[in-house]
Design a protein around this motif. Structure first.
Motif, PDB file in Angstrom:
ATOM      1  N   LEU A  38      33.570  -4.984  18.129  1.00 27.89           N
ATOM      2  CA  LEU A  38      32.375  -4.628  18.941  1.00 27.89           C
ATOM      3  C   LEU A  38      32.341  -3.373  19.756  1.00 27.89           C
ATOM      4  CD1 LEU A  38      29.838  -5.947  19.993  1.00 27.89           C
ATOM      5  CD2 LEU A  38      31.185  -6.974  21.944  1.00 27.89           C
ATOM      6  N   PHE A  39      33.489  -3.008  20.330  1.00 33.79           N
ATOM      7  CA  PHE A  39      33.562  -1.865  21.054  1.00 33.79           C
ATOM      8  C   PHE A  39      33.379  -0.573  20.265  1.00 33.79           C
ATOM      9  CE2 PHE A  39      33.947  -4.331  24.933  1.00 33.79           C
ATOM     10  CZ  PHE A  39      32.930  -3.647  25.776  1.00 33.79           C
ATOM     11  N   ALA A  40      34.510  -0.669  19.258  1.00 33.58           N
ATOM     12  CA  ALA A  40      34.728   0.399  18.242  1.00 33.58           C
ATOM     13  C   ALA A  40      33.533   0.916  17.545  1.00 33.58           C
ATOM     14  CB  ALA A  40      35.808   0.081  17.216  1.00 33.58           C
ATOM     15  N   GLY A  41      32.661  -0.410  17.003  1.00 33.74           N
ATOM     16  CA  GLY A  41      31.591   0.118  16.485  1.00 33.74           C
ATOM     17  C   GLY A  41      30.275   0.503  17.350  1.00 33.74           C
ATOM     18  N   THR A  42      30.194  -0.015  18.391  1.00 36.47           N
ATOM     19  CA  THR A  42      29.100   0.503  19.414  1.00 36.47           C
ATOM     20  C   THR A  42      29.589   1.936  19.930  1.00 36.47           C
ATOM     21  OG1 THR A  42      28.779  -1.619  20.370  1.00 36.47           O
ATOM     22  CG2 THR A  42      28.045   0.033  21.824  1.00 36.47           C
ATOM     23  N   ILE A  43      30.821   2.266  20.113  1.00 37.06           N
ATOM     24  CA  ILE A  43      31.075   3.796  20.397  1.00 37.06           C
ATOM     25  C   ILE A  43      30.851   4.753  19.028  1.00 37.06           C
ATOM     26  CG2 ILE A  43      32.926   5.070  21.084  1.00 37.06           C
ATOM     27  CD1 ILE A  43      34.115   2.671  22.704  1.00 37.06           C
ATOM     28  N   MET A  44      31.306   4.201  18.014  1.00 32.96           N
ATOM     29  CA  MET A  44      31.093   4.952  16.829  1.00 32.96           C
ATOM     30  C   MET A  44      29.538   5.460  16.732  1.00 32.96           C
ATOM     31  SD  MET A  44      31.939   6.548  14.241  1.00 32.96           S
ATOM     32  CE  MET A  44      33.743   6.202  13.542  1.00 32.96           C
ATOM     33  N   TRP A  45      28.606   4.251  16.707  1.00 34.21           N
ATOM     34  CA  TRP A  45      27.241   4.442  16.732  1.00 34.21           C
ATOM     35  C   TRP A  45      26.601   5.325  17.595  1.00 34.21           C
ATOM     36  CZ3 TRP A  45      23.318   2.870  13.214  1.00 34.21           C
ATOM     37  CH2 TRP A  45      22.292   2.831  13.476  1.00 34.21           C
ATOM     38  N   THR A  46      27.118   5.175  18.804  1.00 37.31           N
ATOM     39  CA  THR A  46      26.701   6.081  19.770  1.00 37.31           C
ATOM     40  C   THR A  46      26.853   7.433  19.409  1.00 37.31           C
ATOM     41  OG1 THR A  46      26.501   4.559  21.509  1.00 37.31           O
ATOM     42  CG2 THR A  46      26.424   6.542  22.411  1.00 37.31           C
ATOM     43  N   THR A  47      28.122   7.670  19.413  1.00 35.82           N
ATOM     44  CA  THR A  47      28.939   9.102  18.858  1.00 35.82           C
ATOM     45  C   THR A  47      28.058   9.700  17.717  1.00 35.82           C
ATOM     46  OG1 THR A  47      30.968   8.385  19.900  1.00 35.82           O
ATOM     47  CG2 THR A  47      30.857  10.532  18.460  1.00 35.82           C
ATOM     48  N   VAL A  48      27.991   9.125  16.805  1.00 37.33           N
ATOM     49  CA  VAL A  48      27.552   9.664  15.355  1.00 37.33           C
ATOM     50  C   VAL A  48      26.072   9.836  15.407  1.00 37.33           C
ATOM     51  CG1 VAL A  48      27.597   9.390  12.772  1.00 37.33           C
ATOM     52  CG2 VAL A  48      29.456   8.952  14.065  1.00 37.33           C
ATOM     53  N   VAL A  49      25.440   8.678  15.986  1.00 37.17           N
ATOM     54  CA  VAL A  49      23.963   8.566  15.661  1.00 37.17           C
ATOM     55  C   VAL A  49      23.207   9.450  16.962  1.00 37.17           C
ATOM     56  CG1 VAL A  49      21.861   7.073  15.836  1.00 37.17           C
ATOM     57  CG2 VAL A  49      23.874   6.554  14.587  1.00 37.17           C
ATOM     58  N   TYR A  50      23.861   9.534  18.169  1.00 34.81           N
ATOM     59  CA  TYR A  50      23.182   9.967  19.397  1.00 34.81           C
ATOM     60  C   TYR A  50      23.860  11.207  19.973  1.00 34.81           C
ATOM     61  CZ  TYR A  50      20.348   5.647  19.220  1.00 34.81           C
ATOM     62  OH  TYR A  50      19.569   4.554  18.722  1.00 34.81           O
ATOM     63  N   ALA A  51      25.121  11.112  20.071  1.00 25.65           N
ATOM     64  CA  ALA A  51      25.856  12.141  20.533  1.00 25.65           C
ATOM     65  C   ALA A  51      25.906  13.575  20.243  1.00 25.65           C
ATOM     66  CB  ALA A  51      26.885  11.762  21.578  1.00 25.65           C
TER      67      ALA A  51
END
Length: 291
Positions: A38-51
């Motif tokens: 859950l957290f790995a997927g969420t953090i990956m999504w935020t990093t790659v898609v937004y940050a």
């Protein structure tokens, strides 16, 4: 007479969980795996898609380096995580006809165990060279998957450091200079500002991810350091606590015993080299009090 062991392993505090149901024990591991993804997927999504797109466009040199680091670090982390989960260290052999004198006896399984093997109440199986039960992988760390666990912790720590280096400046884009809003990032204050409408939900989620990455960096970095230290000395966590030192074959051989003959390659990418032993036969068999 063979010595009987109840496997009261202090690392898992078995005496506290003997009364719990098998479903509850399995459920704890399942929740740990869900939490990780859950957290790995969420953090990956935020990093790659937004940050990353906000900080470093992919076409720039800096952007290419960071995208490469994401693929390399996260690829190694997830690969070693999956290998740790799927590589089991269970003792599968049948009861030998002639049991060696130095073997223990497992009461839950009703059979003899080779040296360094212990029964896990979470897995309900005997594990070769058992170190501990990891809830985040849902499996026991033992002879055949310890190297995967160690490298997984290393790359989780490195990935967390890299993501922190991206999320903190991204947080400035979302919410202004960090030093001016430092009080807002104390999590109870963050929740309060979100509740009263001062901080958007997206910013709160990024703050939460920063906390998760910081905890992962400290926790996994500490676990990696501990594992390297006991591997260097030829010990498991149980043996280190009990001060058992009879399986120290020298630092290089100790590393090869865990990581294989080309042990250094494990730190670059997952390798499929065969381990030198079988987790059952050990050279040093002298009985030591407390084992």
């Amino acid at each position: 007479m063979h010595r009987i062991t109840m496997d009261m392993d202090i690392s898992d505090m078995h005496w506290k969980i003997k009364g719990t149901s098998k479903f509850t024990r399995k459920g704890a591991s399942i929740l740990g795996v869900i939490y990780f993804f859950l957290f790995a997927g969420t953090i990956m999504w935020t990093t790659v898609v937004y940050a990353l797109p906000s900080l470093y466009p992919e076409s720039t040199e800096g952007g290419k380096i960071h995208y490469f680091l994401v693929v390399f670090l996260w690829g190694n982390m997830l690969a070693n995580y999956c290998l740790c989960c799927t590589t089991k260290s269970f003792y599968m052999d049948h009861e030998p006809k002639h049991v060696p004198e130095h073997w223990n006896y497992c009461l839950p399984c009703g059979r003899h165990l080779p040296p360094r093997a212990h029964h896990c109440l979470y897995c309900d199986r005997c594990v070769l060279k058992r170190d501990h039960h990891c809830f985040f992988t849902g499996s026991c760390v033992g002879y055949f998957n310890q190297r995967r666990f160690v490298i997984f912790n290393l790359y989780t720590c490195l990935s967390a450091v890299h993501v922190l280096g991206l999320l903190l400046p991204y947080l400035e884009i979302l919410n202004g200079p960090t030093m001016e809003r430092l009080l807002s990032y104390i999590f109870p204050v963050t929740v309060y500002e979100w509740y009263v409408g001062y901080m958007p939900t997206s910013t709160v989620l990024v703050v939460l991810e920063v906390y998760v990455c910081a905890v992962a960096c400290i926790g996994c970095g500490g676990l990696f350091g501990w594992q390297i230290m006991i591997i260097r000395d030829g010990q498991t966590s149980y043996e280190a606590v009990k001060n058992i030192k009879r399986y120290n074959f020298g630092r290089i051989q100790n590393l090869r015993e865990v990581f294989g003959p080309y042990w250094g390659l494990n730190f670059v990418f997952p390798v499929w080299t065969k381990l030198p032993g079988n987790g059952i036969d050990w050279t040093h068999t002298k009985t030591v009090k407390g084992y």
